[in-house]
Design an enzyme around this catalytic site. Structure first.
Site, short mmCIF file in Angstrom:
data_model
loop_
_atom_site.label_atom_id
_atom_site.label_comp_id
_atom_site.label_asym_id
_atom_site.label_seq_id
_atom_site.Cartn_x
_atom_site.Cartn_y
_atom_site.Cartn_z
N GLU A 189 13.97 -15.82 -1.54
CA GLU A 189 13.77 -17.13 -0.48
C GLU A 189 12.64 -17.90 -1.08
OE1 GLU A 189 14.88 -16.49 2.80
OE2 GLU A 189 16.04 -14.53 2.60
N ASP A 248 1.24 -0.98 0.17
CA ASP A 248 -0.10 0.02 -0.13
C ASP A 248 0.65 1.25 -0.12
OD1 ASP A 248 -2.68 1.01 0.30
OD2 ASP A 248 -1.89 2.17 1.87
#
Length: 527
Positions: free
Chosen positions: A249, A207
Site C-alpha cells: 500500500e 529482526d
C-alpha cells in the site's frame, strides 16, 4: 501511492547504530540530532538509504532490541517529532529510511507484559505471551528444553514468576517472546508498520525473522527436532504475506534477518508476495578465501534466482567482528561460538583485505549494506572488561567478549575531544581513534573513506546485468557485469596479470611495478 520503484534491488544501504553514530547533545550517547547533523556526510558518501537499529523506547537491556513502545523514540535518542524531521530531511537529500522491527519479543517493560504480570495465571493478558506451568512435582522445572538464542549461553529460556508460572524468552529474561498465534499480536504489528509507513519510512528490517512462530505444544526440541518447534515454521509465511499487503500500500520494502542453512527454505521467504530481500549471512561469515567466496556468491545468486529477488551483500554489522580485524586474523571467517578474548590480528593485512573486499562487494549484483564505521576502516575495539555492556558477554559466563567492540562511538574530528563524537562516549574509544577520524580521511585520497566514496559514486558502471565469471588463475576472482565493466580480486600468494582492458577505474591499492595486481588487492576495469 504512485508507481512502485525498485530502488532496493541495487541500493547501497548504510546501517546506523544510533547510540554510537554521533552525539548531538553532548551526553555521550548518540542521538537523532547527531544523525541529522551528519546527513551531509552520508549524502556525500552516496548511500541510497539508512537502516536504523532500534531507536524506540527501551530499557536497553539488549542494545534497544528490547522494545517497550514502538510508537515512541527513546529519550536518549530524541523525540518522535525529531525522527519525523530526520526522515524528511534525509529524503530531501535522496536518502530513504529503513527502521528495525523486533517482532519475536518485547521488553519486560512493555505495557502488555506488565499487564500480564499483574493479571496472573490463566488470564487473557498472559495469552499474548508464552506462559506455562513448570514440570516436576512442584512445577519447579522449566516447561521444555529449548536452548538460548545467544550462542554459547547455557542459561534457560524460561523464567519462573512468584505465582508459579514460567514465561518464555529465547533471548534475555527481559525480552519475553510474543505469542504469534494470537490475533491481537498480528494486528498490533500491522498497525505498527502502518504507523511508520505513514511517517515516510521506506522499508523495515525484520529482526530474527524466522523465530516468531512456535509449535503450540511447546514440545522438547530433543524429542521433536523436525519440524523445528520455533525456527522457520511454515506458519511464518502467512504472517509475512499479510505484512507484504500492508507494505504494498505504501510502496515500502522488507529485509528479513533470516539465518537458515537450507537454501530452498530460505528462498521461500523471498517469494513475490512475502519479503523483498533477506540478509546474506553466508557471505558475511565467509573467510577470505577465493574458492569459498566464489561458492558463497554462486550459492547466493542461485537461491535468489528462482524467486526473482535481489541478493544482499554485507561484510559486517552491529553483531559481527569488524572486517579489518577479522580479515587480519588466522581464521578470517566469523562464528559466534568461536569468539574469544585476545585473538591476535594484523591490522595492516586486515585493512588491505577489507579495502579489496569493499570493491568486491560493491561490484556484485544486488543491494549492499555498509555498517557505520566500515567506510572509515575501523577495527574491532578491545573493551575493558569492567566497561562491557553486552548481555551476550554476561550470559556466556564472561568467556565471550560480546559485541561492544564493533559498537564503539565513531570518530568524526581528529582534533576534537572524544574524536568529535560529542560528550564522553558511553563506550570507551581506543587511544588511536582520532587517526581514523572522518575529517582527516576526507582530505586523504588514499584513505578508506575516499575509497568508499569513489566506489559508491562509480558503482553504476556495473549496471544491473548478471554476473559472469571470467577465466582466472587459482586464487583470483574475476567477473564482468553489464557495459563491459570488470572486477578482479587477487587472493593468491603472487601478483596476477590483469585481463585486457581499456581503463583502470578504481583500485583498492597500488599495482606492482609491472602493472600486475598484488595479493589482497582488487580493481575495477573497463574492458
Amino acid at each position: 501511492m504512485g508507481q512502485p520503484t525498485e530502488w532496493w534491488r541495487s541500493a547501497v544501504i548504510y546501517q546506523v547504530y544510533v547510540r554510537s553514530f554521533a552525539d548531538g547533545d553532548g551526553d555521550g550517547t548518540g542521538d537523532l540530532a547527531g544523525v541529522r547533523a551528519r546527513l551531509p556526510y552520508l549524502a556525500e558518501l552516496g548511500v541510497d538509504a539508512l537502516w536504523f537499529s532500534p531507536w524506540y523506547l527501551s530499557p536497553m537491556k539488549d542494545g534497544g532490541y528490547d522494545v517497550a513502545d514502538y510508537r515512541a523514540i527513546d529519550p536518549a535518542f530524541g523525540t518522535l517529532a525529531e525522527a519525523e524531521k530526520l526522515i524528511a530531511e534525509a529524503r530531501e537529500l535522496g536518502i530513504r529510511t529503513i527502521v528495525d522491527i523486533v517482532p519475536n519479543h518485547v521488553s519486560d517493560q512493555h505495557p502488555w507484559f506488565r499487564a500480564a504480570l499483574r493479571a496472573g495465571p490463566g488470564s487473557a493478558e498472559r495469552e499474548l505471551f508464552h506462559f506455562r506451568p513448570g514440570r516436576g512435582e512442584h512445577g519447579e522445572l522449566p516447561p521444555n528444553d529449548w536452548p538460548s538464542q545467544f550462542v554459547g549461553s547455557a542459561e534457560p529460556v524460561w523464567t519462573r514468576l512468584p505465582d508459579g508460572d514460567w514465561y518464555l524468552h529465547l533471548f534475555t529474561p527481559q525480552q519475553p517472546d510474543l505469542n504469534w498465534a494470537h490475533p491481537a499480536v498480528r494486528q498490533e504489528h500491522e498497525d505498527i508498520l502502518r504507523f511508520w509507513f505513514e511517517r515516510g519510512v521506506a522499508g523495515v528490517r525484520i529482526d530474527s525473522a524466522a523465530l516468531l512462530a512456535k509449535d503450540p505444544d511447546l514440545p522438547d526440541l530433543a524429542l521433536h527436532p523436525d519440524p523445528h518447534p520455533f525456527v522457520d515454521r511454515d506458519e511464518l509465511h502467512d504472517i509475512y504475506r499479510s505484512w507484504r499487503a500492508v507494505a504494498d500500500e505504501y510502496d515500502a520494502v522488507f529485509v528479513g534477518e533470516v539465518w537458515l542453512p537450507d537454501t530452498e527454505r530460505f528462498a521461500r521467504y523471498l517469494r513475490p508476495d512475502e519479503l523483498h530481500t533477506a540478509f546474506n549471512f553466508s557471505f558475511l561469515s565467509c573467510p577470505w578465501d577465493a574458492g569459498r567466496l566464489r561458492t558463497s556468491i554462486d550459492t547466493t545468486l542461485a537461491e535468489h534466482g528462482p524467486v526473482g529477488a535481489p541478493a544482499t551483500w554485507v561484510l559486517c554489522n552491529h553483531d559481527i567482528t569488524r572486517t579489518v580485524t577479522r580479515y587480519g586474523r588466522t581464521d578470517t571467517g566469523f562464528d559466534f561460538a568461536a569468539k574469544a578474548f585476545g585473538t591476535p590480528t594484523d591490522l595492516a593485512l586486515g585493512t588491505r583485505r577489507a579495502r579489496a573486499a569493499a570493491l568486491l562487494t560493491l561490484a556484485l549484483p544486488g543491494a549492499v549494506y555498509v555498517y557505520q564505521g566500515e567506510e572509515l576502516g575501523l577495527p574491532e575495539a578491545d573493551i575493558p572488561r569492567d566497561r562491557i555492556e553486552d548481555p551476550m558477554h554476561f550470559r556466556s559466563g564472561g568467556t565471550d567478549p560480546g559485541r561492544d567492540g564493533c559498537r564503539v562511538p565513531l570518530p568524526w574530528a581528529a582534533g576534537a575531544p572524544h574524536a568529535g563524537f560529542g560528550g564522553e562516549p558511553w563506550l570507551p574509544q581506543p587511544a588511536d581513534w582520532a587517526s581514523y577520524a572522518a575529517d582527516r580521511q576526507a582530505l586523504d585520497p588514499e584513505s578508506m573513506l575516499s575509497l568508499y566514496r569513489e566506489a559508491v559514486r562509480i558503482r553504476p558502471v556495473f549496471g544491473d546485468g548478471p554476473l559472469t565469471w571470467l577465466p582466472a588463475p587459482e586464487g583470483v576472482l574475476a567477473f564482468t557485469r553489464a557495459q563491459g565493466s570488470l572486477c578482479v580480486v587477487n587472493l593468491a600468494d603472487s601478483p596476477a596479470d590483469l585481463p585486457v582492458h581499456t581503463q583502470l577505474l578504481l583500485a583498492s591499492g597500488p599495482l606492482d611495478p609491472r602493472g600486475r595486481l598484488p595479493k589482497d588487492t582488487a580493481v575495477w576495469l573497463h574492458g
